[in-house]
Design a protein around this motif. Structure first.
Motif, PDB file in Angstrom:
ATOM      1  N   PHE A 111       0.828  -1.207   0.000  1.00  0.00           N
ATOM      2  CA  PHE A 111       0.000   0.000   0.000  1.00  0.00           C
ATOM      3  C   PHE A 111       0.865   1.260   0.000  1.00  0.00           C
ATOM      4  N   GLN A 112       2.024   1.194   0.667  1.00  0.00           N
ATOM      5  CA  GLN A 112       2.960   2.332   0.606  1.00  0.00           C
ATOM      6  C   GLN A 112       3.383   2.553  -0.846  1.00  0.00           C
ATOM      7  N   GLN A 113       3.675   1.462  -1.537  1.00  0.00           N
ATOM      8  CA  GLN A 113       4.128   1.573  -2.923  1.00  0.00           C
ATOM      9  C   GLN A 113       3.007   2.097  -3.827  1.00  0.00           C
ATOM     10  N   ILE A 114       1.805   1.573  -3.631  1.00  0.00           N
ATOM     11  CA  ILE A 114       0.680   2.012  -4.475  1.00  0.00           C
ATOM     12  C   ILE A 114       0.475   3.515  -4.323  1.00  0.00           C
ATOM     13  N   ASN A 115       0.507   4.006  -3.084  1.00  0.00           N
ATOM     14  CA  ASN A 115       0.320   5.446  -2.860  1.00  0.00           C
ATOM     15  C   ASN A 115       1.382   6.264  -3.571  1.00  0.00           C
ATOM     16  N   MET A 116       2.607   5.797  -3.500  1.00  0.00           N
ATOM     17  CA  MET A 116       3.711   6.532  -4.108  1.00  0.00           C
ATOM     18  C   MET A 116       3.628   6.475  -5.632  1.00  0.00           C
ATOM     19  N   PHE A 117       3.388   5.284  -6.174  1.00  0.00           N
ATOM     20  CA  PHE A 117       3.342   5.151  -7.645  1.00  0.00           C
ATOM     21  C   PHE A 117       2.150   5.893  -8.238  1.00  0.00           C
ATOM     22  N   ARG A 118       1.062   5.990  -7.478  1.00  0.00           N
ATOM     23  CA  ARG A 118      -0.113   6.735  -7.971  1.00  0.00           C
ATOM     24  C   ARG A 118       0.227   8.202  -8.182  1.00  0.00           C
ATOM     25  N   LYS A 119       1.108   8.722  -7.285  1.00  0.00           N
ATOM     26  CA  LYS A 119       1.486  10.137  -7.405  1.00  0.00           C
ATOM     27  C   LYS A 119       2.399  10.348  -8.615  1.00  0.00           C
ATOM     28  N   ILE A 120       3.325   9.420  -8.825  1.00  0.00           N
ATOM     29  CA  ILE A 120       4.327   9.614  -9.889  1.00  0.00           C
ATOM     30  C   ILE A 120       3.778   9.217 -11.265  1.00  0.00           C
ATOM     31  N   SER A 121       3.074   8.118 -11.321  1.00  0.00           N
ATOM     32  CA  SER A 121       2.522   7.635 -12.602  1.00  0.00           C
ATOM     33  C   SER A 121       1.025   7.401 -12.438  1.00  0.00           C
ATOM     34  N   PRO A 122       0.248   8.491 -12.328  1.00  0.00           N
ATOM     35  CA  PRO A 122      -1.177   8.331 -12.018  1.00  0.00           C
ATOM     36  C   PRO A 122      -1.943   7.544 -13.080  1.00  0.00           C
ATOM     37  N   ASP A 123      -1.416   7.526 -14.323  1.00  0.00           N
ATOM     38  CA  ASP A 123      -2.137   6.824 -15.400  1.00  0.00           C
ATOM     39  C   ASP A 123      -1.723   5.362 -15.535  1.00  0.00           C
ATOM     40  N   ALA A 124      -0.745   4.941 -14.752  1.00  0.00           N
ATOM     41  CA  ALA A 124      -0.290   3.547 -14.879  1.00  0.00           C
ATOM     42  C   ALA A 124      -1.395   2.588 -14.431  1.00  0.00           C
ATOM     43  N   VAL A 125      -1.614   1.587 -15.263  1.00  0.00           N
ATOM     44  CA  VAL A 125      -2.597   0.542 -14.945  1.00  0.00           C
ATOM     45  C   VAL A 125      -1.905  -0.449 -14.005  1.00  0.00           C
ATOM     46  N   PHE A 126      -2.652  -1.002 -13.046  1.00  0.00           N
ATOM     47  CA  PHE A 126      -1.997  -1.998 -12.194  1.00  0.00           C
ATOM     48  C   PHE A 126      -2.860  -3.222 -11.960  1.00  0.00           C
ATOM     49  N   ILE A 127      -2.169  -4.341 -11.729  1.00  0.00           N
ATOM     50  CA  ILE A 127      -2.831  -5.573 -11.304  1.00  0.00           C
ATOM     51  C   ILE A 127      -2.039  -6.131 -10.114  1.00  0.00           C
TER      52      ILE A 127
END
Ligand SMILES: Nc1nc2c(ncn2[C@@H]2O[C@H](COP(=O)(O)OP(=O)(O)OP(=O)(O)O)[C@@H](O)[C@H]2O)c(=O)[nH]1
Ligand SMILES: [Mg+2]
Length: 188
Positions: A111-127
């Motif tokens: 969840f720490q990573q998801i929060n951080m990656f959402r800020k940097i690459s908000p359009d990145a799709v994730f699974i």
């Protein structure tokens, strides 16, 4: 050279996830010439889990059946190397969050990573990829979904990072999600 003049497609994808989830194993299954940055673990607690850890990144390339060239980066899972996360996350089309289905201890790091990656690459799709499904004490995808309170729209695939077919299935699922998102946005 392509006869129809179309440019070959390229995409950068990240294999993220908590400490010892199986990120490096995932990439190693794809290639015999992995670029890795494994170092011996010094910290006592983590040494109980394994001997080496990724300190900067893993990297390999993969050309998919439709000719898409993937640049695949594995992140270091440990927070002390999180200075690499923003560097690796730039221009990422998609992220696979790998977790250990047999051990919940480090799941909070996702969840720490998801929060951080959402800020940097908000359009990145994730699974999510529920790894180590070959082990007898692995929780099922449905159990993990419930425990993590993941909404229905988040895809979770079962994974055995030691098995090429399983790794390819995770990549295929991510690429399909990326295409689906592009189509929905009218940019396919
Ligand atoms: N049984 C089984 N073991 C696995 C699987 N994937 C990884 N492992 C084992 O899990 C341990 C951790 O794997 P790594 O690939 O080093 O994990 P990582 O996520 O790269 O770890 P860090 O880079 O330190 O964050 C190793 O002992 C692997 O052999 C799997 O699908 N099944
Ligand atoms: Mg690693």
């Amino acid at each position: 050279m392509r006869s129809n003049g179309a440019r070959p497609k390229k995409a950068k994808i990240l294999v993220a996830g908590h400490f010892a989830a199986g990120k490096t194993t995932f990439l190693r299954t794809l290639t015999e010439s992995l670029l890795d940055t494994e170092k011996k673990i010094k910290h006592e607690e983590e040494k109980k889990v394994k001997e080496t850890t990724t300190v900067a990144m893993d990297f390999t390339e993969l050309i998919t059946d439709d000719g898409t060239k993937l640049h695949i980066f594995g992140i270091p899972g440990q927070e002390r190397f999180s200075f690499m996360w923003p560097i690796l996350a730039k221009n990422t089309a998609g992220i696979i969050y790998v977790l250990d289905s047999t051990d919940e201890k480090y799941w909070y790091q996702l969840f720490q990573q998801i929060n951080m990656f959402r800020k940097i690459s908000p359009d990145a799709v994730f699974i999510f990829a529920a790894n180590k499904q070959d082990l007898p004490d692995a929780l099922s995808v449905e159990e993990i979904r419930k425990k993590m309170k993941l909404p229905d729209w988040v895809k979770v695939v079962p994974l055995v990072a030691l098995d090429r077919e399983s790794v390819m299935n995770a990549i295929k699922t991510l690429l399909e999600e990326i295409e689906r998102k592009k189509a929905a946005a009218g940019t396919a």
